[in-house]
Motif scaffolding. Structure first.
Motif, mmCIF file in Angstrom:
data_model
loop_
_atom_site.group_PDB
_atom_site.id
_atom_site.type_symbol
_atom_site.label_atom_id
_atom_site.label_comp_id
_atom_site.label_asym_id
_atom_site.label_seq_id
_atom_site.Cartn_x
_atom_site.Cartn_y
_atom_site.Cartn_z
ATOM 1 N N GLY A 17 0.834 -1.184 0.000
ATOM 2 C CA GLY A 17 0.000 0.000 0.000
ATOM 3 C C GLY A 17 0.869 1.235 0.000
ATOM 4 O O GLY A 17 2.102 1.152 -0.044
ATOM 5 N N ALA A 18 0.222 2.390 0.037
ATOM 6 C CA ALA A 18 0.957 3.655 -0.001
ATOM 7 C C ALA A 18 0.334 4.632 0.984
ATOM 8 O O ALA A 18 -0.765 4.420 1.496
ATOM 9 C CB ALA A 18 0.950 4.233 -1.413
ATOM 10 N N ALA A 19 1.067 5.695 1.256
ATOM 11 C CA ALA A 19 0.563 6.784 2.081
ATOM 12 C C ALA A 19 0.961 8.096 1.420
ATOM 13 O O ALA A 19 1.997 8.172 0.747
ATOM 14 C CB ALA A 19 1.137 6.711 3.495
ATOM 15 N N ILE A 20 0.131 9.099 1.608
ATOM 16 C CA ILE A 20 0.410 10.419 1.035
ATOM 17 C C ILE A 20 0.203 11.467 2.115
ATOM 18 O O ILE A 20 -0.896 11.583 2.672
ATOM 19 C CB ILE A 20 -0.513 10.746 -0.155
ATOM 20 C CG1 ILE A 20 -0.546 9.612 -1.173
ATOM 21 C CG2 ILE A 20 -0.090 12.054 -0.810
ATOM 22 C CD1 ILE A 20 -1.633 9.789 -2.245
ATOM 23 N N VAL A 21 1.242 12.232 2.417
ATOM 24 C CA VAL A 21 1.104 13.319 3.367
ATOM 25 C C VAL A 21 0.279 14.423 2.718
ATOM 26 O O VAL A 21 0.266 14.588 1.494
ATOM 27 C CB VAL A 21 2.488 13.844 3.805
ATOM 28 C CG1 VAL A 21 3.166 14.679 2.704
ATOM 29 C CG2 VAL A 21 2.390 14.650 5.088
ATOM 30 N N SER A 22 -0.440 15.173 3.542
ATOM 31 C CA SER A 22 -1.251 16.269 3.012
ATOM 32 C C SER A 22 -0.358 17.291 2.315
ATOM 33 O O SER A 22 0.833 17.408 2.624
ATOM 34 C CB SER A 22 -2.017 16.954 4.146
ATOM 35 O OG SER A 22 -1.115 17.535 5.067
ATOM 36 N N PRO A 23 -0.906 18.030 1.355
ATOM 37 C CA PRO A 23 -0.102 19.073 0.704
ATOM 38 C C PRO A 23 0.415 20.044 1.763
ATOM 39 O O PRO A 23 -0.262 20.312 2.758
ATOM 40 C CB PRO A 23 -1.087 19.739 -0.258
ATOM 41 C CG PRO A 23 -2.441 19.389 0.254
ATOM 42 C CD PRO A 23 -2.298 18.048 0.889
#
Length: 301
Positions: A102-108
């Protein structure tokens, strides 16, 4: 579909002695160390992993090394956050292609964004991947932008690939809102060591911790006690875990974490500039204070 639960470590990234290169050979030794300690997941190239200080190509190669080292023994989540939509998209496509779970994305970050702009950021970045579980990553102390329960719910509703959130706000009321106000199939994992037992009791699925990437023992023990119903034992373990986390700077200092891990005999190298290790006298004081805490809680390097 593998999902995060239990103890996930926010892995450090081994670098060369001068910090200019990723030491891909050392990654296997480090992963073996973590797996042998009983962790359930590894979150790579996030804040603790210096991901945003590495080039896109370095991040891709390092992820490939982590995937190869893990060999599906635990859940592996690749942090793919970046400032530009195109870069996040590129990293997500790569993460799926090389076999991350899976992946994770920090908020802009850096700029101040309105809620709808944050929603659109996540939806745009994920257009090129389908079937890859993705976690939102809320760390407003560093990004300046909050992922609220309402934002999380809208993103999940419009793209079910977003299966959960890693919250490192340290705000228990916010975490409780995420747990209570999110859909049943949306998971919450928390990066707040001092509240690990508390958030488990609140309904969080587990933790994602920087200090656990150095000393996983108490995190694994606490989770085992909690899941077996030994709450009294878990409370005692939480006290020791908290002491140890505080001795490690609460996970806020990558140099401190890397130095402590190296004292455990795991090769870490240095940090990526402008981060740097403590000066000799500072390092000696840190090691002395950490040794005292380890003795108090019954651990050693």
């Amino acid at each position: 579909m593998k999902r995060l639960s239990g103890v996930t470590v926010a892995a450090l990234t081994p670098l060369s002695k001068d910090g200019t290169l990723v030491d891909n050979q050392a990654i296997k030794e480090y992963v073996d160390f973590l797996v042998e300690k009983g962790v359930h997941g590894i979150f790579v190239l996030g804040t603790t992993g210096e991901g945003l200080l590495l080039t896109l190509e370095e991040r891709k190669k390092a992820l490939e090394s982590f995937v190869k080292a893990v060999q599906k023994r635990v859940t592996l989540i690749a942090h793919c956050g970046a400032l530009r939509v195109e870069e996040v998209s590129e990293l997500l496509v790569h993460a799926k292609a090389v076999g991350a779970d899976g992946a994770a994305i920090v908020s802009p970050f850096y700029y101040k964004y309105r809620p709808q702009e944050i929603v659109e950021f996540f939806l745009q970045t994920s257009k090129r991947v389908d079937g890859l579980p993705i976690y939102l990553y809320n760390i407003p102390g560093l990004t300046g932008n909050w992922i609220t329960p309402k934002i999380a719910e809208e993103i999940h509703k419009r793209n079910p690939n977003f299966v959960g959130i890693k919250d490192s706000s340290g705000d228990l009321l916010h975490i409780l809102s995420l747990i209570n106000d999110s859909p049943a199939d949306f998971d919450v994992v928390v990066g707040c060591d001092r509240a690990f037992l508390t958030v488990l009791q609140m309904g969080a699925k587990g933790c994602v911790s920087g200090p656990a990437a150095v000393f996983p023992e108490f995190f694994v023990k606490l989770y085992t006690q909690f899941t077996s119903g030994d709450i009294a034992g878990a409370k005692e373990t939480q006290k020791k875990l908290t002491k140890l986390s505080l001795a490690l700077g609460d996970g806020a200092s990558i140099p401190m974490l890397k130095m402590a891990l190296s004292w455990r005999g795991v090769k870490t190298g240095s940090c990526r500039s402008p981060l740097r290790f403590l000066e000799k006298d500072e390092a000696e004081k840190f090691k002395d204070s950490l040794t005292k805490v380890l003795t108090e809680v019954g651990l050693s390097f």
